[in-house]
Design a protein around this motif. Structure first.
Motif, mmCIF file in Angstrom:
data_model
loop_
_atom_site.group_PDB
_atom_site.id
_atom_site.type_symbol
_atom_site.label_atom_id
_atom_site.label_comp_id
_atom_site.label_asym_id
_atom_site.label_seq_id
_atom_site.Cartn_x
_atom_site.Cartn_y
_atom_site.Cartn_z
ATOM 1 N N THR A 189 38.587 35.418 55.181
ATOM 2 C CA THR A 189 39.259 36.678 54.806
ATOM 3 C C THR A 189 39.657 36.696 53.332
ATOM 4 O O THR A 189 39.929 37.759 52.782
ATOM 5 C CB THR A 189 40.514 36.879 55.670
ATOM 6 N N ASN A 190 39.711 35.527 52.707
ATOM 7 C CA ASN A 190 40.139 35.496 51.303
ATOM 8 C C ASN A 190 38.990 35.453 50.302
ATOM 9 O O ASN A 190 39.231 35.375 49.099
ATOM 10 C CB ASN A 190 41.053 34.283 51.068
ATOM 11 N N VAL A 191 37.750 35.491 50.805
ATOM 12 C CA VAL A 191 36.601 35.389 49.892
ATOM 13 C C VAL A 191 36.640 36.480 48.822
ATOM 14 O O VAL A 191 36.371 36.235 47.650
ATOM 15 C CB VAL A 191 35.269 35.436 50.686
ATOM 16 N N ASP A 192 37.016 37.703 49.252
ATOM 17 C CA ASP A 192 37.034 38.818 48.306
ATOM 18 C C ASP A 192 37.941 38.568 47.110
ATOM 19 O O ASP A 192 37.749 39.154 46.047
ATOM 20 C CB ASP A 192 37.522 40.096 49.015
ATOM 21 N N SER A 193 38.940 37.725 47.313
ATOM 22 C CA SER A 193 39.887 37.535 46.210
ATOM 23 C C SER A 193 39.525 36.352 45.308
ATOM 24 O O SER A 193 40.280 36.014 44.410
ATOM 25 C CB SER A 193 41.307 37.352 46.768
ATOM 26 N N GLY B 67 34.799 38.105 41.785
ATOM 27 C CA GLY B 67 35.193 39.324 41.076
ATOM 28 C C GLY B 67 34.452 39.425 39.761
ATOM 29 O O GLY B 67 33.894 40.477 39.425
ATOM 30 N N PHE B 68 34.373 38.324 39.075
ATOM 31 C CA PHE B 68 33.719 38.300 37.759
ATOM 32 C C PHE B 68 32.251 38.700 37.873
ATOM 33 O O PHE B 68 31.747 39.530 37.121
ATOM 34 C CB PHE B 68 33.918 36.911 37.145
ATOM 35 N N ILE B 69 31.584 38.129 38.881
ATOM 36 C CA ILE B 69 30.158 38.446 39.055
ATOM 37 C C ILE B 69 29.992 39.919 39.442
ATOM 38 O O ILE B 69 29.125 40.612 38.925
ATOM 39 C CB ILE B 69 29.530 37.575 40.178
ATOM 40 N N ILE C 48 35.113 38.580 32.661
ATOM 41 C CA ILE C 48 34.993 39.772 33.518
ATOM 42 C C ILE C 48 34.764 40.992 32.631
ATOM 43 O O ILE C 48 33.844 41.771 32.824
ATOM 44 C CB ILE C 48 36.288 40.010 34.341
ATOM 45 N N PHE C 49 35.603 41.095 31.625
ATOM 46 C CA PHE C 49 35.536 42.249 30.752
ATOM 47 C C PHE C 49 34.159 42.324 30.078
ATOM 48 O O PHE C 49 33.542 43.381 30.024
ATOM 49 C CB PHE C 49 36.654 42.185 29.714
#
Ligand SMILES: Nc1ncnc2c1ncn2[C@@H]1O[C@H](COP(=O)(O)OP(=O)(O)O)[C@@H](O)[C@H]1O
Ligand SMILES: N[C@@H](CC(=O)OP(=O)(O)O)C(=O)O
Length: 587
Positions: A141-145, A150-152, A182-183
């Motif tokens: 359940t925490n994979v999304d975080s 997120g960066f990819i 990320i940016f």
């Protein structure tokens, strides 16, 4: 397909002159979708057609209701062969700006028709590995975080609000480095204005994979390779899309789909011989039928037994490039980096390192093998076998001459070419428990390493003892290193007294070993002045490398001082100093 076969038969009947050649050199393209109305175009590429043959072919095409399209034009394009391979590493394609500059750079060589090999953008491979390691223990359940996921993902979303959000995130976050990346990635897609769909499937699959890892709570070497492959698969797709957008016709290839066949040694696979003809067939086949700049994923292959994605070891895109160079028999292999070529030492250790203009394959291979990050350790092999010059250039400074690596070079003035440092090496002193003259001792020692699958770097022997260092690159995970070392010692203690020495460094002096006395005299003078004791010394059979083992904590200072002594002193001065015993070490 019936139409195609019919057509073939018609052409053969009508034009026996070239019908035989046509069989192997033609290709078919279905032009339109209606299933009952196949419309084929016949591409008679690389056929040099006489007027008569052309007329006859035209008649056959008309008879079979097949379009004969641009045969002339395609013939001419196909006559132009692929000339070189250009590899761009992660540092060269780290952002949209860099991708644009790289595209410009490629197009600034109008006489070249290159194959392009790309690595993953910037530090994507490291981020993917980190994401995988986090997934192992974070729960599904925490994979999304996971920050790295997120960066990819952000890399591909050209949504203004996300950019603003990431700006905020960047300024608020304590982990500025990750947020900065990320940016950069969000900006990449927005600035290049490529269609998100080119990598949408990969992003989805990546998320699924991380969930799978989280569920299984393990990250095997096989899964690691699959995981990191997303980096190259996505960078090449974005870049190919961008090239097409700016009007430079390009075609993306996944290396594991075009014949890069490897051993099944996940994370460190070797390329198998069958790769060369397979890759040539895939790339040249497409080039002949429909020329477009090939954009190939570096670093990746397909295991010959498992058929799973493998990787060629960190920095493996260099090897992808030289393999393509040999497979296609190209006239040059270019590897574009973020430095002005191969330097006299690692610029991170000593910023005054200078570019080396010429190297032999042997020198470059030793340099790479002994730890110079600039080239993959195995990358020189295909180039040497194919006798294809390798040019190391700086994509940030294309006018710099770079380094040219060839079979031979003028060694008359060469003393030292480069100094390489390999840190955190383990050394073993192995003394036989039997008497002098005992035969088979060396064989037993080395068969132990063979059985355990560990390779040895540097060796020095006497009749009853061996000192050697172990190659850390074969041992991927930290826990395994200690476990494996314990096992090695345990096995060797059956025949010898073993002393395990950790935290050592190998300093490799790459150069003209014909002048080893001069090199050693100078080197030992420098080290004595520093108060450093050399714990082992070895001169390889390649005659281009002398290796010295010192303690880790002394190594950097040694490299700096050796660099000053060898590269910041005139060579004639160097020889005079040694002959007259007048030298003093610069520290
Ligand atoms: N002897 C050396 N010559 C040049 N670069 C070196 C040397 N030793 C270490 N390096 C490092 O290697 C880097 C280039 O290699 P790498 O990061 O693999 O490039 P890329 O990712 O572009 O293929 C340089 O930025 C430099 O810091
Ligand atoms: N992306 C892979 C392969 C590679 O060759 O990268 P680079 O060219 O950036 O060293 C790695 O980081 O190992």
């Amino acid at each position: 397909m019936a139409n195609a076969l019919q057509f073939c038969a018609t052409v053969q009947a009508a034009s026996p002159v070239f019908s035989k050649r046509m069989h192997c050199q033609s290709s078919w393209h279905r032009q339109s979708s209606p299933p009952l109305n196949y419309n084929y175009k016949f591409v008679a590429t690389s056929l040099v057609l006489s007027k008569r043959s052309r007329r006859s072919l035209k008649v056959s095409c008309e008879a079979a209701n097949v379009d004969l399209l641009e045969t002339n034009k395609i013939d001419k394009e196909a006559e132009k062969k692929i000339t070189c391979v250009m590899k761009f590493g992660g540092s060269s394609v780290a952002s949209a700006e860099r991708m644009r500059e790289v595209a410009e750079l490629i197009l600034s060589f109008p006489n070249e028709r290159p194959v392009i090999v790309l690595s993953a953008m910037g530090k994507t491979t490291n981020k993917l590995l980190l994401a995988g390691e986090k997934a192992v223990c974070c729960g599904v359940t925490n994979v999304d975080s996971i920050e790295e996921l997120g960066f990819i993902k952000e890399l591909h979303k050209a949504v203004r609000i996300l950019i603003l959000a990431s700006f905020l995130f960047y300024y608020c976050s304590t982990n500025h480095k990750i947020q900065l990346i990320i940016f950069c990635h969000i900006r990449t897609v927005k600035e290049l204005e490529v269609d998100e769909s080119v990598i949408a499937k990969h992003l989805e699959e990546l998320e699924q994979l991380l969930k799978g890892i989280a569920m299984m709570k393990e990250l095997t070497p096989r899964t690691k390779d699959y995981l990191v492959s997303f980096g190259e698969c996505m960078s090449t797709r974005i870049f190919a899309a961008y090239m097409n957008k700016i009007g430079a016709k390009a075609r993306q290839y996944d290396a594991f789909e075009i014949g890069f066949i490897t051993t099944d040694d996940f994370t460190n696979a070797d390329i198998l011989e069958a790769t060369y003809p397979a890759v040539a067939k895939s790339l040249l086949g497409d080039w002949i039928s429909d020329p477009a700049i090939p954009i190939v994923t570096g670093f990746l292959g397909k295991g010959w037994r498992s058929c799973a994605i493998t990787t060629l070891g960190r920095g493996g895109s260099d090897l992808t490039a030289t393999t393509i160079g040999k497979a296609l028999g190209l006239s040059e292999i270019q590897v574009w980096k973020d430095v002005d070529g191969v330097l006299t030492c690692d610029p991170n250790i000593y910023p005054h390192a200078e570019p080396v203009p010429y190297l032999t394959f042997d020198e470059a291979a030793e340099l790479a093998y002994f730890g110079a990050q600039v080239l993959h350790p195995q990358s020189m092999r295909p180039a040497r076998e194919g006798d294809i010059p390798v040019r190391v250039k700086n994509s940030y400074n294309p006018n710099a001459p770079g380094t040219l690596i060839t079979r031979a070079r003028d060694m008359s003035k060469a003393v030292l070419t480069s100094i390489v440092l390999k840190r955190n090496v383990t050394m073993l002193d192995i003394v036989s428990t039997r008497m002098l003259g005992q035969f088979g001792f060396l064989a037993k020692v080395f068969s132990t390493f063979e059985d355990l699958g560990i390779s040895v770097d540097v060796v020095a022997t006497s009749e009853v003892s061996i000192s050697l260092t172990l190659d850390p690159s074969k041992l991927w995970s930290r826990e395994l290193i200690q476990q494996e070392l314990d096992h090695v010692v345990e096995e060797l203690e059956k025949i010898a007294v073993v002393n395990l020495l950790q935290h050592r460094s190998i300093i490799s002096l790459i150069g003209n070993v014909q002048r080893s006395s001069l090199i050693l005299e100078k080197a030992f003078h420098v080290l004595r002045t520093l108060g450093v004791n050399v714990q082992m010394i070895s001169q390889g059979a390649s005659k281009v490398n002398i290796s010295l083992i010192v303690n880790d904590d002394e190594a950097e200072q040694c490299v700096k001082s050796l660099h000053k002594a060898f590269f910041e002193t005139d060579i004639s001065e160097l020889e005079w100093e040694c002959v007259s015993g007048n030298g003093s070490a610069s520290t």
